[in-house]
Design an enzyme around this catalytic site. Structure first.
Site, PDB file in Angstrom:
ATOM      1  N   HIS A  54      -1.327   2.089  15.934  1.00  0.00           N
ATOM      2  CA  HIS A  54      -1.617   0.942  16.808  1.00  0.00           C
ATOM      3  C   HIS A  54      -0.595   0.847  17.940  1.00  0.00           C
ATOM      4  CE1 HIS A  54      -4.709  -0.411  14.023  1.00  0.00           C
ATOM      5  NE2 HIS A  54      -3.832  -0.349  13.042  1.00  0.00           N
TER       6      HIS A  54
ATOM      7  N   GLU B 247      -6.320   5.485  13.191  1.00  0.00           N
ATOM      8  CA  GLU B 247      -7.324   4.642  13.849  1.00  0.00           C
ATOM      9  C   GLU B 247      -7.986   5.277  15.055  1.00  0.00           C
ATOM     10  OE1 GLU B 247      -3.475   3.377  15.931  1.00  0.00           O
ATOM     11  OE2 GLU B 247      -4.066   3.867  13.879  1.00  0.00           O
TER      12      GLU B 247
ATOM     13  N   ASP C  12      -3.559  -6.278  15.453  1.00  0.00           N
ATOM     14  CA  ASP C  12      -2.873  -4.980  15.461  1.00  0.00           C
ATOM     15  C   ASP C  12      -2.894  -4.344  16.847  1.00  0.00           C
ATOM     16  OD1 ASP C  12      -1.835  -4.651  12.939  1.00  0.00           O
ATOM     17  OD2 ASP C  12      -3.625  -3.721  12.123  1.00  0.00           O
TER      18      ASP C  12
ATOM     19  N   ARG D 108       0.838  -1.189   0.000  1.00  0.00           N
ATOM     20  CA  ARG D 108       0.000   0.000   0.000  1.00  0.00           C
ATOM     21  C   ARG D 108       0.879   1.247   0.000  1.00  0.00           C
ATOM     22  NH1 ARG D 108      -3.823  -1.360   5.055  1.00  0.00           N
ATOM     23  NH2 ARG D 108      -1.876  -2.374   5.712  1.00  0.00           N
TER      24      ARG D 108
ATOM     25  N   TYR E  59      -1.399   4.891  10.221  1.00  0.00           N
ATOM     26  CA  TYR E  59      -1.838   3.968  11.268  1.00  0.00           C
ATOM     27  C   TYR E  59      -0.671   3.767  12.221  1.00  0.00           C
ATOM     28  CZ  TYR E  59      -5.992   2.623   8.568  1.00  0.00           C
ATOM     29  OH  TYR E  59      -7.191   2.627   7.892  1.00  0.00           O
TER      30      TYR E  59
ATOM     31  N   LYS F 168       1.234   2.115   7.067  1.00  0.00           N
ATOM     32  CA  LYS F 168       1.511   1.330   8.258  1.00  0.00           C
ATOM     33  C   LYS F 168       2.405   2.080   9.228  1.00  0.00           C
ATOM     34  CE  LYS F 168       0.368  -2.022   9.512  1.00  0.00           C
ATOM     35  NZ  LYS F 168      -0.785  -2.170  10.446  1.00  0.00           N
TER      36      LYS F 168
END
Length: 370
Positions: free
Chosen positions: A94, A116, A268, A15, A92, A73
């Site tokens: 996490h 998120e 995650d 991605r 993101y 990510k």
């Protein structure tokens, strides 16, 4: 503003933070976008496509030198070392399940905004939703694969055939990911049970699926009974910013049929099965207590083109605001956007992340408290 788009380096992560179409929007507003050479190659976006959209193609160092770095990510530790005070990272993160990354970002001094934990006015998570949709749909696809005998499973076809009962699918959590998993499972004509703790959500799920799926309160007894009888268990629980609750104990897993399968979408955030541990697309499964576990931490990366397009649909308006206004003014205008702030100038800014990592909460310095 100078915006950097580095190539993702996590295992089999193809991605990319911005598509050429997104770059065109930003360049058209007068912003300079530096895209690392080859960043979109894996999903068919060439350097020529980015250049035609108005980007400058550069090195990894140039992409990370930008005022605003847009990724998909969480940054790996070697990437965290590239950040500096005054920079903004939008991706993101996490962090609740990743203390080393949190500490590395704190040490860098970067302002890190996490997709998120950004919230909408209704309390939903608009930047997590598309990846939850993808992961939910994928969970049944990979679960069906894991149940095949060649994959270590018990050799069960989820949809069954005339004269043979379908596979039993148990979905823990009826949110976005769980609902999408259920849609796929009922589409395969599996025997589907969805468990959730919210009574309003249970009513909604019951109206949505009718007789196509059982909908149960996620009490300890109901979870245990459902898991023990399942061919495939999908973990799809989420507490924004926090570590996922462990709903399935090792003892429950031990009581499942040999060759049953479990897919932990919540990995995650630490995972919702006691037997879960992170895996990669290189080695996605392992056998624990006789049960096949699929715990890939970047599931949507397997369908990277679809995921990138879906993600950019929702992230681009926020990127535009950051580029046009800066993060402080953007947050002042939108408290839900401000909820995305996880790290700033060496401090953890999100209370759930702070609680999960047992690190001081720096929210007194949050722009909303100023």
């Amino acid at each position: 503003m100078r915006i950097g788009v580095p190539r993702e380096i996590k295992v089999h992560e193809y991605r990319v933070g911005l598509t050429p179409a997104s770059v065109r929007e930003l360049a058209g507003r007068g912003h300079c976008v530096v895209v690392e050479r080859g960043a979109g190659e894996g999903i068919g976006f060439s350097d020529e496509d980015y250049a035609a959209a108005g980007a400058r193609i550069g090195t990894v160092a140039e992409a990370f030198a930008a005022d605003l770095v847009v990724k998909v990510k969480e940054p790996q530790l070697e990437e965290c070392a590239r950040f500096r005070p005054g920079q903004v990272l939008f991706t993101y993160l996490h962090l609740a399940a990743d203390r080393p990354q949190a500490e590395a970002l704190m040490a860098s001094g970067v302002t890190a905004i996490s997709y998120e934990t950004v919230t909408a006015a209704d309390g939903s998570l608009p930047l997590l939703t598309p990846m939850s949709e993808v992961a939910g749909r994928m969970s049944i696809q990979v679960g069906a694969w894991a149940l095949q005998k060649a994959s270590g499973g018990r050799g069960t076809l989820l949809g069954g055939v005339p004269g043979v009962a379908p596979g039993r699918v148990v979905i823990l959590g009826g949110g976005i990911a769980g609902t999408n998993a259920a849609e796929m499972a009922v589409g395969l004509q599996a025997d589907v049970t969805i468990l959730d703790r919210s009574v309003p959500r249970l009513k909604w799920l019951s109206e949505r699926f009718g007789v196509r799926a059982r909908v149960l309160m996620a009490s300890l007894q109901n979870v245990e009974e459902a898991v023990l009888g399942a061919d495939l268990v999908v973990g799809a629980v989420l507490i924004p910013g926090a570590v996922a609750p462990r709903l399935v104990t090792r003892e429950m897993v031990r009581g499942m049929a040999d060759g049953a399968a479990m897919v932990d979408i919540s990995i995650d955030q630490g995972g919702c099965f006691e037997t879960s541990r992170p895996t990669t697309h290189d080695a996605p499964t392992y056998l624990e207590e006789g049960v096949v576990h699929y715990c890939v931490t970047n599931m949507p990366g397997a369908v990277a083109r679809t995921s990138t397009l879906a993600l950019n649909n929702v992230t681009l308006p926020y990127v535009v605001r950051l580029a046009d206004q800066g993060w402080r003014e953007s947050f002042a205008d939108d408290r839900g956007f401000a909820a995305g702030l996880n790290v700033h100038e060496g401090a953890i800014m999100h209370p759930k992340v702070s609680e999960a990592l047992n690190l001081p909460n720096g929210t007194m310095g949050h722009p909303r408290a100023a």
